[in-house]
Design an enzyme around this catalytic site. Structure first.
Site, PDB file in Angstrom:
ATOM      1  CB  VAL A   7      31.024 -61.733 -86.733  1.00 15.33           C
ATOM      2  CG1 VAL A   7      31.810 -62.807 -86.989  1.00 15.33           C
ATOM      3  CG2 VAL A   7      31.588 -60.491 -85.987  1.00 15.33           C
ATOM      4  CD  GLU A  38      36.616 -62.795 -86.585  1.00 22.74           C
ATOM      5  OE1 GLU A  38      36.610 -64.388 -86.278  1.00 22.74           O
ATOM      6  OE2 GLU A  38      38.076 -62.597 -86.914  1.00 22.74           O
ATOM      7  CG  PHE A  39      40.881 -60.656 -81.932  1.00 28.86           C
ATOM      8  CD1 PHE A  39      40.264 -60.030 -80.294  1.00 28.86           C
ATOM      9  CD2 PHE A  39      40.696 -61.967 -82.006  1.00 28.86           C
ATOM     10  CE1 PHE A  39      40.825 -60.948 -79.736  1.00 28.86           C
ATOM     11  CE2 PHE A  39      40.866 -63.115 -81.060  1.00 28.86           C
ATOM     12  CZ  PHE A  39      41.263 -62.445 -79.293  1.00 28.86           C
ATOM     13  NE  ARG A  45      41.594 -53.816 -88.331  1.00 28.64           N
ATOM     14  CZ  ARG A  45      42.840 -53.398 -88.677  1.00 28.64           C
ATOM     15  NH1 ARG A  45      43.585 -52.656 -88.409  1.00 28.64           N
ATOM     16  NH2 ARG A  45      43.554 -54.020 -90.155  1.00 28.64           N
ATOM     17  CG  PHE A  82      43.681 -48.367 -82.004  1.00 24.91           C
ATOM     18  CD1 PHE A  82      41.948 -48.582 -81.759  1.00 24.91           C
ATOM     19  CD2 PHE A  82      44.320 -49.142 -82.111  1.00 24.91           C
ATOM     20  CE1 PHE A  82      41.160 -49.619 -82.526  1.00 24.91           C
ATOM     21  CE2 PHE A  82      43.280 -50.465 -83.069  1.00 24.91           C
ATOM     22  CZ  PHE A  82      42.366 -50.319 -83.449  1.00 24.91           C
ATOM     23  CB  ALA A 124      42.869 -36.998 -80.653  1.00 22.21           C
ATOM     24  CB  CYS A 179      32.995 -53.984 -80.798  1.00 17.22           C
ATOM     25  SG  CYS A 179      32.774 -55.436 -82.006  1.00 17.22           S
ATOM     26  CE  LYS A 184      28.726 -55.435 -79.412  1.00 15.69           C
ATOM     27  NZ  LYS A 184      29.130 -56.776 -78.768  1.00 15.69           N
TER      28      LYS A 184
HETATM   29  P1  NAD Z   1      25.129 -58.363 -86.761  1.00 12.40           P
HETATM   30  O1  NAD Z   1      24.127 -57.738 -85.394  1.00 12.40           O
HETATM   31  O2  NAD Z   1      25.602 -57.931 -87.974  1.00 12.40           O
HETATM   32  O3  NAD Z   1      24.724 -59.567 -86.795  1.00 12.40           O
HETATM   33  C1  NAD Z   1      24.311 -60.973 -85.887  1.00 12.40           C
HETATM   34  C2  NAD Z   1      22.848 -61.552 -87.130  1.00 12.40           C
HETATM   35  O4  NAD Z   1      22.088 -62.525 -86.266  1.00 12.40           O
HETATM   36  C3  NAD Z   1      22.119 -61.090 -87.447  1.00 12.40           C
HETATM   37  O5  NAD Z   1      21.809 -61.131 -88.907  1.00 12.40           O
HETATM   38  C4  NAD Z   1      20.876 -61.310 -86.722  1.00 12.40           C
HETATM   39  O6  NAD Z   1      19.703 -61.376 -87.354  1.00 12.40           O
HETATM   40  C5  NAD Z   1      21.199 -62.653 -86.973  1.00 12.40           C
HETATM   41  N1  NAD Z   1      20.224 -64.210 -85.418  1.00 12.40           N
HETATM   42  C6  NAD Z   1      19.672 -63.096 -84.449  1.00 12.40           C
HETATM   43  N2  NAD Z   1      19.719 -64.088 -84.177  1.00 12.40           N
HETATM   44  C7  NAD Z   1      19.965 -65.631 -84.074  1.00 12.40           C
HETATM   45  C8  NAD Z   1      19.214 -66.995 -84.284  1.00 12.40           C
HETATM   46  N3  NAD Z   1      18.916 -67.183 -83.429  1.00 12.40           N
HETATM   47  N4  NAD Z   1      20.200 -67.186 -85.014  1.00 12.40           N
HETATM   48  C9  NAD Z   1      20.425 -67.191 -86.085  1.00 12.40           C
HETATM   49  N5  NAD Z   1      20.027 -66.062 -86.841  1.00 12.40           N
HETATM   50  C10 NAD Z   1      20.297 -65.131 -85.148  1.00 12.40           C
HETATM   51  O7  NAD Z   1      25.946 -58.314 -85.246  1.00 12.40           O
HETATM   52  P2  NAD Z   1      27.988 -58.384 -85.958  1.00 12.40           P
HETATM   53  O8  NAD Z   1      27.879 -57.264 -86.060  1.00 12.40           O
HETATM   54  O9  NAD Z   1      27.862 -59.614 -86.855  1.00 12.40           O
HETATM   55  O10 NAD Z   1      28.365 -59.113 -84.137  1.00 12.40           O
HETATM   56  C11 NAD Z   1      28.394 -60.683 -83.813  1.00 12.40           C
HETATM   57  C12 NAD Z   1      28.887 -60.871 -83.004  1.00 12.40           C
HETATM   58  O11 NAD Z   1      30.294 -60.606 -83.123  1.00 12.40           O
HETATM   59  C13 NAD Z   1      28.746 -59.675 -81.410  1.00 12.40           C
HETATM   60  O12 NAD Z   1      29.036 -60.183 -80.580  1.00 12.40           O
HETATM   61  C14 NAD Z   1      29.647 -58.694 -81.819  1.00 12.40           C
HETATM   62  O13 NAD Z   1      30.461 -58.170 -80.637  1.00 12.40           O
HETATM   63  C15 NAD Z   1      31.338 -59.493 -82.656  1.00 12.40           C
HETATM   64  N6  NAD Z   1      31.900 -59.124 -82.615  1.00 12.40           N
HETATM   65  C16 NAD Z   1      31.367 -58.367 -83.845  1.00 12.40           C
HETATM   66  C17 NAD Z   1      32.465 -57.799 -84.811  1.00 12.40           C
HETATM   67  C18 NAD Z   1      31.941 -56.787 -85.706  1.00 12.40           C
HETATM   68  O14 NAD Z   1      33.124 -56.004 -86.670  1.00 12.40           O
HETATM   69  N7  NAD Z   1      30.739 -55.996 -85.933  1.00 12.40           N
HETATM   70  C19 NAD Z   1      34.276 -57.597 -84.821  1.00 12.40           C
HETATM   71  C20 NAD Z   1      34.317 -58.829 -83.494  1.00 12.40           C
HETATM   72  C21 NAD Z   1      33.127 -59.331 -82.886  1.00 12.40           C
END
Ligand code: NAD
Length: 439
Positions: A12, A152-153, A155, A250, A253, A261, A264
C-alpha cells in the site's frame, strides 16, 4: 505540490506514495526495514506490482521520491504523514496494532510542526482516536496535529490503476478542515469523496472487505450445491451477474479468498463484533465456507488419485494468492500444500513471480522452473492461481509427462468437455452439469 511522508513501503505505502509523487508531490518514504530502504535507494523495488517499477524510476529521476529510515528526516517538511504499516491477524483474529502504535509513537517524538496524520492501514473501529491519544501522550512538547482516516481500497495486481481510478475516496476526521486538506490531495483523481467521522470511515473499510468476501463464500456455497444437483456454477454466475443489483464481480467459484486483506479483515471484524456483544453469524459462515473451499481441493485430489495421497506427487500450478502479484500471504496454495503433505504426499509448485517468497516460507514445497517440469512424473496437478500462462498450456504434452492424467482445477480455467476429450480425469469447482453428463 505538497510535501508528504509515507510510513511503510509495503504494497500500500509504496503504490500509493508513488502515485502521489506521480501527481507532482514530493514524497519521503520511511520504513523500519533498512533492507527495503536500501533496495529502494538503489533503484530496486521490493515487491511485484504491475507498472510500479517504471513509475518509481520516473519519479526518482524527477527528484520527487526519497527514502529514509529516519522519522525526523521524513517529517521535516511534511504537511501529511500517511501511516501504511501492516495490521496482521493477532490472537483470536484480533488486528495486531503493534506497528501502528510504533509508527504513531515515532511520529509523536519526531514532529516539530502541525502535521496531518493520515491513517491508511486497515484498523479496527476506534483506532483513529487511539492513535491521537498515543501521539498526545508521546509528544515531548505539545504540537498540534489532526488524525484523518483514509482507508485504502486498491487491489494488489492493479494497485496503480485502482489508486488513479478510485470508485470513491473515504475520509474520516473530527476536524473538517483537516479532511478537506486530504481531499485536496486527491482532487486530480476526480473521484467521489465521502467525508464522515473517523469510526464510520474505519468501518466502511471492514464492511466493504467483508461484503466482498461474503460474495466469494456465497458463490462457493452455490458451487457446492451445483456439484450435487448437476448445475454449472460458471453459468449460474453469468446469469446472476447480469442483474444490476448483483453485478458480476467476485462471483468466481474457486478455492476461496486469500491474501493479506480478506482473511484477516473478516476475522478482525468478527472479533470486534464478538467483544462488543454482537453475534456475527454471517461472518462466521463466510470463514467456514472459505475453509471448506481449501478442503474441496484435497478431497478431490485424494479421490482422483485412488483414495490415498500418501507417496503421491502433487504439482501445484500457481502459488500467489491471485494472479499479477507475488504476495503469498494466506494463499490457498500454502494451506493446501500443508494439508497434502500432512497426508504423506510430496508437493511441488510453480509460480511465475512468487517463487522467491515461497522459498522463504515453506522449505518442504519443492519448486520447479516451469509447468512442464511440474507435470513430469506427477500423480496430479492442482490449479491454485489463474495465471494467464496456465490457460494456454500444451495440455496433450502435460498429459504425456504425467504419471496419472489427473487435474483438479481450483480456478475453473479449463473447459470440462475439452479436458475429458483429451483424456484427463478432471474436476472443476461447481461444474456439476459436466459430472452428471457422464464424465
Ligand atoms: P506490508 O506488510 O506489505 O507493508 C508494511 C510495511 O510497513 C513493511 O515494509 C514494514 O517494514 C513497514 N513498517 C512496519 N512498522 C513500521 C513503522 N513503525 N514505521 C515505518 N514502517 C513500518 O503491508 P501492506 O500490504 O502494504 O498493508 C498495509 C496496510 O494496508 C494493512 O493494514 C492492510 O490491511 C492495508 N491494505 C492493504 C492492501 C493490499 O493490497 N495489500 C489493500 C488495502 C489495504
Amino acid at each position: 505540490m505538497k510535501n508528504l511522508a509515507v510510513a511503510g513501503t509495503g504494497y500500500v505505502g509504496l503504490s500509493c506514495g508513488t502515485c502521489f509523487a506521480d501527481m507532482g508531490n514530493n514524497v519521503t518514504f520511511i520504513d523500519i526495514s533498512e533492507e527495503k530502504i536500501n533496495m529502494l535507494r538503489n533503484g530496486k523495488v521490493p515487491i511485484f506490482e504491475p507498472g510500479l517499477s517504471e513509475m518509481i524510476e520516473r519519479n526518482i529521476k524527477a527528484g520527487r521520491m526519497h527514502f529514509t529510515t529516519n522519522y525526523a528526516e521524513a517529517l521535516t517538511d511534511a504537511e501529511f504523514i500517511f501511516i501504511c504499516v501492516g495490521t496482521p491477524s493477532g490472537v483470536d483474529g484480533e488486528a495486531d496494532l503493534q506497528y501502528v502504535r510504533m509508527a504513531a509513537e515515532s511520529v509523536a517524538k519526531n514532529m516539530d510542526h502541525y502535521t496531518i496524520v493520515v491513517n491508511k492501514s486497515t484498523v479496527p473501529v476506534g483506532t483513529g482516536d487511539w492513535v491521537a491519544d498515543i501521539i498526545t501522550r508521546s509528544q515531548p512538547d505539545p504540537i498540534p496535529f489532526d488524525v484523518v482516516s483514509c482507508p485504502e481500497f486498491t487491489r494488489e495486481g492493479s494497485a496503480i490503476y485502482d489508486f488513479m481510478n478510485p470508485d470513491r475516496v473515504v475520509l474520516g476526521s473530527h476536524n473538517a478542515e483537516a479532511a478537506e486538506k486530504v481531499a485536496q490531495l486527491h482532487l486530480p483523481l476526480r473521484a467521489r469523496i465521502v467525508v464522515t467521522d473517523i469510526r464510520t470511515a474505519e468501518m466502511i473499510k471492514y464492511a466493504s472487505n467483508a461484503f466482498l468476501a461474503t460474495k466469494i463464500s456465497f458463490i462457493n456455497e452455490i458451487a457446492a450445491i451445483c456439484e450435487r444437483l448437476g448445475a454449472d456454477v460458471q453459468e449460474v454466475a453469468v446469469g446472476m451477474g447480469y442483474d444490476k443489483r448483483i453485478g458480476p464481480a467476485f462471483l468466481n467459484a474457486g478455492l476461496g479468498y486469500g491474501g493479506s486483506c480478506f482473511p484477516k479483515d473478516v476475522k478482525a471484524l468478527e472479533h470486534m463484533a464478538l467483544v462488543h456483544g454482537s453475534h456475527p453469524s454471517l461472518l462466521r459462515a463466510v470463514i467456514d465456507i472459505n475453509r471448506d473451499a481449501r478442503r474441496w481441493a484435497v478431497l478431490n485430489l485424494r479421490e482422483l488419485v485412488g483414495g490415498k495421497l500418501a507417496n503421491c506427487r502433487i504439482g501445484i500450478l500457481g502459488l500467489a494468492f491471485k494472479p499479477n502479484t507475488d504476495d503469498i500471504r494466506e494463499a490457498p496454495a500454502i494451506e493446501i500444500s500443508r494439508m497434502l503433505q500432512s497426508e504423506g504426499a510430496s508437493v511441488a509448485g510453480y509460480d511465475p513471480v512468487a517463487m522467491n517468497n515461497i522459498a522463504r516460507l515453506d522449505r518442504n514445497l519443492h519448486l520447479v522452473e516451469d509447468p512442464y517440469e511440474l507435470a513430469t512424473g506427477a500423480d496430479a496437478l492442482l490449479v491454485c492461481t489463474e495465471w494467464n500462462e496456465f490457460k494456454q498450456l500444451d495440455l496433450p504434452r502435460v498429459k504425456g509427462l504425467m504419471k496419472q492424467p489427473v487435474i483438479v482445477d481450483g480456478r475453473n480455467i479449463y473447459e470440462p468437455q475439452v479436458m475429458y476429450n483429451l483424456g484427463f480425469q478432471y474436476r472443476a469447482v461447481g461444474r456439476g452439469a459436466a459430472l452428471t453428463n457422464g464424465f
